[in-house]
Enzyme design. Sequence first.
Site, short mmCIF file in Angstrom:
data_model
loop_
_atom_site.label_atom_id
_atom_site.label_comp_id
_atom_site.label_asym_id
_atom_site.label_seq_id
_atom_site.Cartn_x
_atom_site.Cartn_y
_atom_site.Cartn_z
N TYR A 295 34.38 39.74 41.54
CA TYR A 295 34.29 38.30 41.79
C TYR A 295 35.69 37.76 42.05
CZ TYR A 295 33.43 33.31 40.98
OH TYR A 295 33.34 31.95 41.10
N ASP B 100 43.56 41.00 42.36
CA ASP B 100 43.09 39.74 41.79
C ASP B 100 43.19 39.87 40.27
OD1 ASP B 100 41.90 37.47 40.93
OD2 ASP B 100 40.02 37.74 42.03
N LYS C 227 43.52 31.32 35.10
CA LYS C 227 43.14 31.41 33.69
C LYS C 227 44.34 31.32 32.72
CE LYS C 227 38.62 33.04 34.82
NZ LYS C 227 38.05 33.98 35.75
C1 LIG Z 1 37.69 33.47 37.23
C2 LIG Z 1 38.06 34.34 38.36
C3 LIG Z 1 38.35 33.81 39.63
C4 LIG Z 1 38.14 32.36 39.98
O1 LIG Z 1 38.99 31.51 39.30
P1 LIG Z 1 38.54 29.97 39.16
O2 LIG Z 1 39.71 29.33 38.45
O3 LIG Z 1 37.28 29.95 38.38
O4 LIG Z 1 38.38 29.44 40.53
C5 LIG Z 1 38.82 34.67 40.61
N1 LIG Z 1 38.98 35.98 40.35
C6 LIG Z 1 38.70 36.52 39.16
C7 LIG Z 1 38.93 37.97 38.93
C8 LIG Z 1 38.22 35.72 38.12
O5 LIG Z 1 37.90 36.28 36.94
#
Ligand SMILES: *Cc1c(COP(=O)(O)O)cnc(C)c1O
Length: 431
Positions: free
Chosen positions: A146, A241, A269
């Site tokens: 994701y 990511d 995060k």
């Molecule tokens: C949470 C998450 C996102 C998206 O971040 P948001 O601040 O919710 O837009 C993207 N990549 C990973 C791996 C994530 O866990």
Amino acid sequence: MSSSTTTNEALFERAQRTIPGGVNSPVRAFGSVGGTPRFIASAKGCRVTDTEGKSYIDYIGSWGPMILGHAHPAILRAIEKSLPLGTSFGAPTEGEVLLAERLVERVPHAEMARLTTSGTEATMTALRVARGITGRDAFIKFEGNYHGHADSFLVAAGSGAATHGHPSSPGVPAALADLTRLAPINDLPAVEKIFQNEGETIACVIVEPIAGNIGCVPPVPGFLEGLRRLCTEHGALLIFDEVMTGFRVHPRCAQTLYGVTPDLTTLGKIVGGGMPVGAVVGPREMMEQLSPTGPIYQAGTLSGNPLSVAAGLALLDELAERESVIYPTLEASSARLVDGISAAFTDHDIAHTIPRVGSMFSIYFREEAVLNFEHAKESDAERFKIFFHGLLDRGVNLAPSPYEAAFVSESHDKAAIDETIAAVREVAGLL
Ligand SMILES: *Cc1c(COP(=O)(O)O)cnc(C)c1O
């Protein structure tokens, strides 16, 4: 607005009238486990308290940022100090410079950073940079990874999407989704094949170095190294990511843990200390392709918001100052928790596997190792439902989906871990 007498049930009922599904992010709904979401009134340390005054040991941790626990004093102080100075200026601030400097210091390959307001914007930006630099349109992502909810990434996108049975979403143009090439996680030959067939069209490979949005699936040895090699051979960029893993699994991020250097890293995060934030970091010559120094456009009214930056700085500084205590403590308490859960299941003959990297882990009701999304989906979802509600009834708050990672914080002390294991023991008897 008084909420002290409001029940979760009543609030959910009301919420559904004005908010689709009653939630502002689908993973918060109890779609895959049934029942009523808890409306949280407050949180402190490892516990959240709902609108009915019931308290839970929390393993969601706001989906990652709360690595030191909720309402950490250093973070609250930083926000309180920043607040009276104004909440947004639409002009550069010293705090943004400091946060960018911290990221450059602590993400090994980073020379520059661009701050955004969410992880979604960070991955969108990284993809645009990769496409802009290479002049190529296609890219490779992994099934179940994701990367936020931008169109290009909403193809086989894990948890929220998986949980709700829409691996891709209406509204994502087929023409765009066509540019997204898919491979299974941990399957290097599949990636190699895509590169062999159409390597000259691939702008980048984007990967969660530890998959965290289908539960927790660590990379098999050689996988990340192989991606690095293939990207270099074919002139594509490698994007890690690390929105979830950054500063979670290692004080210098997952790339340091596994010793593999990406071209661009996306963060979020933890970097915002629980306030809205995201970041793209990378080498100078790539980052300077972003406007205004370069032609690749990217912007944001609230990017580098002063309150977010203050919270992020406070958390990153706390992590750096006490790094030699925090990370070993997280490792030890997480190991003890997972060992306790596993022992409880074993005693009740419950098939399970619990992959863990540092303070992120997930529970799969399946005997064999989980190496990819297909395996994750073979976990017993019915059993998870009973397990989830059993724990919730006993004051333990897991993510309401079998496809989510759990997070341990520094504030999960011995008492909280013991209480959790005791609850798991009781529930294991009911499974
Ligand atoms: C949470 C998450 C996102 C998206 O971040 P948001 O601040 O919710 O837009 C993207 N990549 C990973 C791996 C994530 O866990």
